[in-house]
Design an enzyme around this catalytic site. Structure first.
Site, PDB file in Angstrom:
ATOM      1  N   TYR A  95     -14.282  -5.652  32.569  1.00 26.09           N
ATOM      2  CA  TYR A  95     -14.678  -6.492  31.442  1.00 26.09           C
ATOM      3  C   TYR A  95     -14.804  -5.724  30.129  1.00 26.09           C
ATOM      4  O   TYR A  95     -15.108  -6.309  29.097  1.00 26.09           O
ATOM      5  CB  TYR A  95     -16.014  -7.184  31.744  1.00 26.09           C
ATOM      6  CG  TYR A  95     -15.966  -8.102  32.940  1.00 26.09           C
ATOM      7  CD1 TYR A  95     -15.239  -9.291  32.889  1.00 26.09           C
ATOM      8  CD2 TYR A  95     -16.633  -7.787  34.118  1.00 26.09           C
ATOM      9  CE1 TYR A  95     -15.180 -10.141  33.984  1.00 26.09           C
ATOM     10  CE2 TYR A  95     -16.590  -8.632  35.216  1.00 26.09           C
ATOM     11  CZ  TYR A  95     -15.863  -9.801  35.150  1.00 26.09           C
ATOM     12  OH  TYR A  95     -15.810 -10.645  36.234  1.00 26.09           O
TER      13      TYR A  95
ATOM     14  N   HIS B 286     -15.876 -11.426  25.443  1.00 28.24           N
ATOM     15  CA  HIS B 286     -17.229 -11.767  25.888  1.00 28.24           C
ATOM     16  C   HIS B 286     -18.155 -10.548  25.858  1.00 28.24           C
ATOM     17  O   HIS B 286     -19.367 -10.703  25.990  1.00 28.24           O
ATOM     18  CB  HIS B 286     -17.158 -12.334  27.307  1.00 28.24           C
ATOM     19  CG  HIS B 286     -17.943 -13.593  27.491  1.00 28.24           C
ATOM     20  ND1 HIS B 286     -18.430 -14.361  26.446  1.00 28.24           N
ATOM     21  CD2 HIS B 286     -18.342 -14.236  28.632  1.00 28.24           C
ATOM     22  CE1 HIS B 286     -19.073 -15.407  26.933  1.00 28.24           C
ATOM     23  NE2 HIS B 286     -19.037 -15.351  28.237  1.00 28.24           N
TER      24      HIS B 286
ATOM     25  N   TYR C  67     -24.690 -10.212  34.595  1.00 33.97           N
ATOM     26  CA  TYR C  67     -23.551 -11.035  34.193  1.00 33.97           C
ATOM     27  C   TYR C  67     -24.039 -12.062  33.177  1.00 33.97           C
ATOM     28  O   TYR C  67     -25.213 -12.433  33.143  1.00 33.97           O
ATOM     29  CB  TYR C  67     -22.833 -11.687  35.381  1.00 33.97           C
ATOM     30  CG  TYR C  67     -22.076 -10.665  36.210  1.00 33.97           C
ATOM     31  CD1 TYR C  67     -20.793 -10.270  35.859  1.00 33.97           C
ATOM     32  CD2 TYR C  67     -22.679 -10.078  37.317  1.00 33.97           C
ATOM     33  CE1 TYR C  67     -20.118  -9.306  36.591  1.00 33.97           C
ATOM     34  CE2 TYR C  67     -22.011  -9.109  38.061  1.00 33.97           C
ATOM     35  CZ  TYR C  67     -20.737  -8.724  37.689  1.00 33.97           C
ATOM     36  OH  TYR C  67     -20.079  -7.764  38.404  1.00 33.97           O
TER      37      TYR C  67
ATOM     38  N   ASN D 236     -24.004 -15.241  32.419  1.00 33.00           N
ATOM     39  CA  ASN D 236     -24.693 -16.517  32.626  1.00 33.00           C
ATOM     40  C   ASN D 236     -26.157 -16.372  33.015  1.00 33.00           C
ATOM     41  O   ASN D 236     -26.908 -17.351  32.957  1.00 33.00           O
ATOM     42  CB  ASN D 236     -23.963 -17.342  33.690  1.00 33.00           C
ATOM     43  CG  ASN D 236     -22.599 -17.806  33.213  1.00 33.00           C
ATOM     44  OD1 ASN D 236     -22.177 -17.503  32.097  1.00 33.00           O
ATOM     45  ND2 ASN D 236     -21.900 -18.541  34.055  1.00 33.00           N
TER      46      ASN D 236
ATOM     47  N   ASN E  55     -23.200 -19.522  27.248  1.00 31.94           N
ATOM     48  CA  ASN E  55     -24.002 -19.516  28.470  1.00 31.94           C
ATOM     49  C   ASN E  55     -25.070 -18.426  28.493  1.00 31.94           C
ATOM     50  O   ASN E  55     -26.133 -18.606  29.086  1.00 31.94           O
ATOM     51  CB  ASN E  55     -23.097 -19.379  29.698  1.00 31.94           C
ATOM     52  CG  ASN E  55     -22.325 -20.651  29.984  1.00 31.94           C
ATOM     53  OD1 ASN E  55     -22.753 -21.737  29.610  1.00 31.94           O
ATOM     54  ND2 ASN E  55     -21.184 -20.521  30.627  1.00 31.94           N
TER      55      ASN E  55
END
Length: 209
Positions: free
Chosen positions: A36, A41, A86, A88, A134
């Site tokens: 990632y 993000h 993570y 969320n 989120n």
């Protein structure tokens, strides 16, 4: 040196140890794991790494479901955080740290990506809704508050309305946009220094796009 190497480069100088209790939590949101790294993000993580480089430290202490570093910013003892929950579930890490240090929500600065802004642009706000993000939704849900200051990092809108949103925010920046993000990360760090010093209006006037 590539632009990716510049983000990885950490200053070798030793940062001064802060004294007294933690006064501010500064959390950049993202997803852990090399897969990632440098995705849209993870703009919040990129700002935290830039701040760590500026201060001559590394964010590597495991605490509050996060990688953390105690630093001094504008004369205040601050905790830099990169939640490992993570995106969320970002609120889990934030609330753990808040409760431990008994900090009000106004002393928590959140840095995160915003697809409504072009890459390289910033938007600083005192408070606000989750805007469909989120990570922010998790923080508001678990703290019951939306009055935390935040820095939105522009990462660009989807190339087409039908493009899958998850695929877009988990895609990596191209070279040109990554160079814009490098400058934006520096401006975000400048903003954080002003915000911790109680000068959020100055930060908004100077850096809001």
């Amino acid at each position: 040196m590539s632009i990716f190497d510049k983000f990885r480069e950490i200053s070798k100088s030793e940062a001064p140890m802060p004294s007294g209790p933690v006064e501010y939590i500064i959390a950049g949101l993202g997803n852990p794991g090399e897969q990632y790294a440098y995705t849209r993000h993870n703009a919040g993580f990129m700002v935290m790494d830039t701040m760590a480089q500026r201060l001559g430290t590394e964010i590597k202490k495991l605490k509050f479901k996060s990688l953390c570093s105690d630093v001094s910013i504008s004369g205040k003892h601050c905790l830099l955080m990169k939640p490992s929950t993570y995106m969320n579930n970002s609120g889990q890490a934030i609330t753990e740290a808040m409760n431990f240090y008994k900090l009000d929500i106004e002393h928590v600065i959140i840095v995160y990506d915003d697809i409504s802004l072009e890459p390289g642009t910033l938007r600083i706000r005192r408070k606000g809704s989750d805007g469909g993000h989120n990570g922010i939704k998790s923080i508001i849900y678990l703290t019951g508050e939306n009055t935390f200051p935040r820095i939105k990092m522009g990462v660009g809108k989807k190339p087409h309305p039908k493009f899958d949103l998850a695929d877009w925010v988990l895609s990596r920046f191209g070279q040109e946009d990554l160079e814009k993000m490098q400058d934006a990360c520096q401006h975000a760090c400048d903003s954080i220094e002003l915000m911790v010093d109680g000068k959020i209006d100055e930060a908004m006037n100077k850096f809001n796009s």
